[in-house]
Motif scaffolding. Structure first.
Motif, mmCIF file in Angstrom:
data_model
loop_
_atom_site.group_PDB
_atom_site.id
_atom_site.type_symbol
_atom_site.label_atom_id
_atom_site.label_comp_id
_atom_site.label_asym_id
_atom_site.label_seq_id
_atom_site.Cartn_x
_atom_site.Cartn_y
_atom_site.Cartn_z
ATOM 1 N N GLU A 1 0.951 -1.184 0.007
ATOM 2 C CA GLU A 1 -0.153 -0.367 -0.269
ATOM 3 C C GLU A 1 0.571 1.402 0.062
ATOM 4 O O GLU A 1 0.516 2.190 -0.949
ATOM 5 C CB GLU A 1 -1.056 0.008 1.196
ATOM 6 C CG GLU A 1 -1.999 1.162 1.223
ATOM 7 C CD GLU A 1 -3.140 1.221 1.811
ATOM 8 O OE1 GLU A 1 -4.071 1.986 2.544
ATOM 9 O OE2 GLU A 1 -3.200 0.045 2.616
ATOM 10 N N LEU A 2 2.353 1.024 0.930
ATOM 11 C CA LEU A 2 2.588 2.540 0.879
ATOM 12 C C LEU A 2 3.464 2.273 -0.196
ATOM 13 O O LEU A 2 4.007 4.092 -1.619
ATOM 14 C CB LEU A 2 4.064 2.250 1.887
ATOM 15 C CG LEU A 2 3.361 1.827 3.287
ATOM 16 C CD1 LEU A 2 4.582 1.955 3.900
ATOM 17 C CD2 LEU A 2 3.094 4.294 3.457
ATOM 18 N N THR A 3 4.102 0.979 -0.908
ATOM 19 C CA THR A 3 4.083 1.814 -2.456
ATOM 20 C C THR A 3 3.535 2.176 -3.308
ATOM 21 O O THR A 3 3.985 2.575 -4.642
ATOM 22 C CB THR A 3 4.437 -0.139 -3.377
ATOM 23 O OG1 THR A 3 6.050 -0.662 -2.044
ATOM 24 C CG2 THR A 3 5.590 0.453 -4.375
ATOM 25 N N ASP A 4 2.213 1.913 -3.554
ATOM 26 C CA ASP A 4 1.394 2.199 -4.117
ATOM 27 C C ASP A 4 1.127 4.344 -4.374
ATOM 28 O O ASP A 4 1.341 4.811 -5.176
ATOM 29 C CB ASP A 4 -0.077 1.579 -4.095
ATOM 30 C CG ASP A 4 -0.967 0.479 -4.235
ATOM 31 O OD1 ASP A 4 -0.148 -0.502 -5.142
ATOM 32 O OD2 ASP A 4 -1.871 -0.528 -3.501
ATOM 33 N N ALA A 5 1.391 4.032 -2.548
ATOM 34 C CA ALA A 5 1.183 6.133 -2.521
ATOM 35 C C ALA A 5 2.123 6.244 -3.236
ATOM 36 O O ALA A 5 2.248 8.025 -3.017
ATOM 37 C CB ALA A 5 0.963 6.217 -0.879
ATOM 38 N N MET A 6 3.854 6.071 -2.967
ATOM 39 C CA MET A 6 4.438 6.785 -3.649
ATOM 40 C C MET A 6 4.849 7.346 -4.563
ATOM 41 O O MET A 6 4.237 6.768 -5.908
ATOM 42 C CB MET A 6 6.360 5.868 -3.455
ATOM 43 C CG MET A 6 6.626 5.057 -1.809
ATOM 44 S SD MET A 6 8.305 4.147 -2.016
ATOM 45 C CE MET A 6 8.928 5.885 -1.518
ATOM 46 N N ALA A 7 4.883 8.455 -4.997
ATOM 47 C CA ALA A 7 5.299 9.524 -5.755
ATOM 48 C C ALA A 7 6.642 9.713 -6.916
ATOM 49 O O ALA A 7 7.581 9.527 -5.920
ATOM 50 C CB ALA A 7 4.405 10.965 -5.546
ATOM 51 N N VAL A 8 6.545 9.841 -7.911
ATOM 52 C CA VAL A 8 7.817 9.974 -8.765
ATOM 53 C C VAL A 8 8.455 11.552 -9.422
ATOM 54 O O VAL A 8 7.957 12.360 -9.117
ATOM 55 C CB VAL A 8 8.262 9.147 -10.029
ATOM 56 C CG1 VAL A 8 6.388 10.083 -11.310
ATOM 57 C CG2 VAL A 8 9.201 9.240 -10.859
ATOM 58 N N ARG A 9 9.762 11.465 -9.037
ATOM 59 C CA ARG A 9 10.251 13.260 -8.631
ATOM 60 C C ARG A 9 11.732 13.039 -9.877
ATOM 61 O O ARG A 9 12.042 12.170 -9.408
ATOM 62 C CB ARG A 9 10.404 13.678 -6.904
ATOM 63 C CG ARG A 9 11.147 15.206 -7.753
ATOM 64 C CD ARG A 9 11.496 15.936 -6.544
ATOM 65 N NE ARG A 9 12.256 16.946 -6.541
ATOM 66 C CZ ARG A 9 12.579 17.217 -5.103
ATOM 67 N NH1 ARG A 9 11.880 17.380 -4.219
ATOM 68 N NH2 ARG A 9 13.567 18.954 -5.182
ATOM 69 N N GLU A 10 11.783 13.983 -10.579
ATOM 70 C CA GLU A 10 13.486 13.758 -11.248
ATOM 71 C C GLU A 10 13.697 15.212 -10.852
ATOM 72 O O GLU A 10 13.373 15.912 -10.757
ATOM 73 C CB GLU A 10 12.419 14.094 -13.089
ATOM 74 C CG GLU A 10 11.869 13.220 -14.026
ATOM 75 C CD GLU A 10 11.727 13.411 -15.431
ATOM 76 O OE1 GLU A 10 12.394 14.697 -15.286
ATOM 77 O OE2 GLU A 10 10.874 12.862 -15.822
ATOM 78 N N VAL A 11 15.020 14.269 -10.395
ATOM 79 C CA VAL A 11 15.573 15.976 -9.735
ATOM 80 C C VAL A 11 17.648 16.085 -10.743
ATOM 81 O O VAL A 11 18.168 15.528 -11.055
ATOM 82 C CB VAL A 11 16.378 15.483 -8.667
ATOM 83 C CG1 VAL A 11 17.037 15.545 -7.951
ATOM 84 C CG2 VAL A 11 15.643 14.195 -7.930
ATOM 85 N N ALA A 12 17.150 17.223 -11.133
ATOM 86 C CA ALA A 12 18.902 17.972 -11.750
ATOM 87 C C ALA A 12 20.040 18.072 -11.224
ATOM 88 O O ALA A 12 19.802 17.286 -9.483
ATOM 89 C CB ALA A 12 17.721 19.477 -12.333
ATOM 90 N N GLU A 13 20.837 17.375 -11.834
ATOM 91 C CA GLU A 13 22.248 17.873 -11.130
ATOM 92 C C GLU A 13 22.477 18.934 -10.349
ATOM 93 O O GLU A 13 21.987 20.255 -11.227
ATOM 94 C CB GLU A 13 23.195 17.440 -12.216
ATOM 95 C CG GLU A 13 24.408 18.096 -11.794
ATOM 96 C CD GLU A 13 25.781 17.409 -13.367
ATOM 97 O OE1 GLU A 13 27.085 17.668 -13.282
ATOM 98 O OE2 GLU A 13 25.411 17.627 -14.366
ATOM 99 N N GLY A 14 22.913 18.579 -9.887
ATOM 100 C CA GLY A 14 23.442 19.786 -8.174
ATOM 101 C C GLY A 14 22.141 19.770 -7.702
ATOM 102 O O GLY A 14 22.097 21.209 -6.520
ATOM 103 N N GLU A 15 20.866 19.509 -7.703
ATOM 104 C CA GLU A 15 19.915 20.505 -7.230
ATOM 105 C C GLU A 15 19.674 19.474 -5.331
ATOM 106 O O GLU A 15 20.006 18.331 -5.825
ATOM 107 C CB GLU A 15 18.307 19.614 -7.603
ATOM 108 C CG GLU A 15 17.398 19.587 -6.695
ATOM 109 C CD GLU A 15 16.043 19.420 -7.404
ATOM 110 O OE1 GLU A 15 14.661 19.605 -7.240
ATOM 111 O OE2 GLU A 15 16.245 19.536 -8.708
#
Length: 214
Positions: A99-113
């Protein structure tokens, strides 16, 4: 509402580290084992000081909508494996982790961020899909995390400022879940188990005269 635990010292933070990636070397695995033991010690130390693990009580009467973020099987396996390597999730059932896996959202991160800033409030737990992320304490890199690893799990337990910054060494992708979702997922799951157990016990003739509270 209960009080928040005391902040960890810088030494404790360095020792705590983050959960390793599955490709960690033998030496890295040994260090990771020590890191997990240290994090458990930190958590137990906070509890011995008289603090609850969670900073606030959970009101199950509040509205809560279960979150479901679509993801393919490979992404689910990545997240579940990271949870299995992290002590915070060691007592959860497979259904709760799913259920926690279901809830996880994705985020792209830039170099140096910088996705976590030392001293700032934060409540997200992260699993790395791609990229390398450095842990920085007072300007010094004290560790790193790559694909399959995770970090930020203590934010699921404590309402305290972050003890280290996390900066992307290269472009990457992470999956994350916040403290509220984590706590409500576990609380609702626990409440459901309790109701089911109470119903089962109510069917036992010897226990028919007992009230639910008993």
């Amino acid at each position: 509402t209960t009080s928040s635990p005391s902040l960890m010292s810088e030494e404790e933070t360095k020792d705590a580290g983050a959960s390793p990636s599955p490709s960690a070397s033998a030496g890295g695995e040994a260090a990771a084992g020590h890191a997990s033991e240290k994090r458990i010690e930190i958590a137990m130390r906070a509890k011995r000081r008289g603090h609850n693990v969670f900073a606030e009580t959970i009101n199950l009467e509040e509205g809560y909508n279960r979150v479901h973020v679509p993801k393919d099987d490979d992404k689910r396996q990545l997240i579940l494996q990271a949870m299995n390597l992290n002590f915070v999730f060691s007592s959860l059932s497979e259904a709760e982790k799913s259920e926690l896996t279901d809830a996880m959202a994705v985020r792209e991160v830039a170099e140096g961020e910088e996705i976590i800033t030392q001293g700032a409030e934060g409540d997200n737990f992260y699993v790395v899909e791609t990229g390398v992320f450095d842990f920085v304490v007072n300007g010094e890199v004290v560790g790193s995390c790559e694909a399959g690893g995770s970090f930020g799990e203590l934010a699921l337990l404590y309402n305290t400022p972050r003890q280290a910054s996390v900066r992307a060494r290269e472009q990457g992708v992470v999956w994350f879940v916040d403290q509220r979702t984590f706590r409500y997922t576990i609380a609702h799951s626990t409440a459901a188990k309790k109701r089911e157990l109470t119903q089962d016990l109510g069917r036992v003739p010897l226990l028919e005269s007992l009230t639910p509270a008993q």
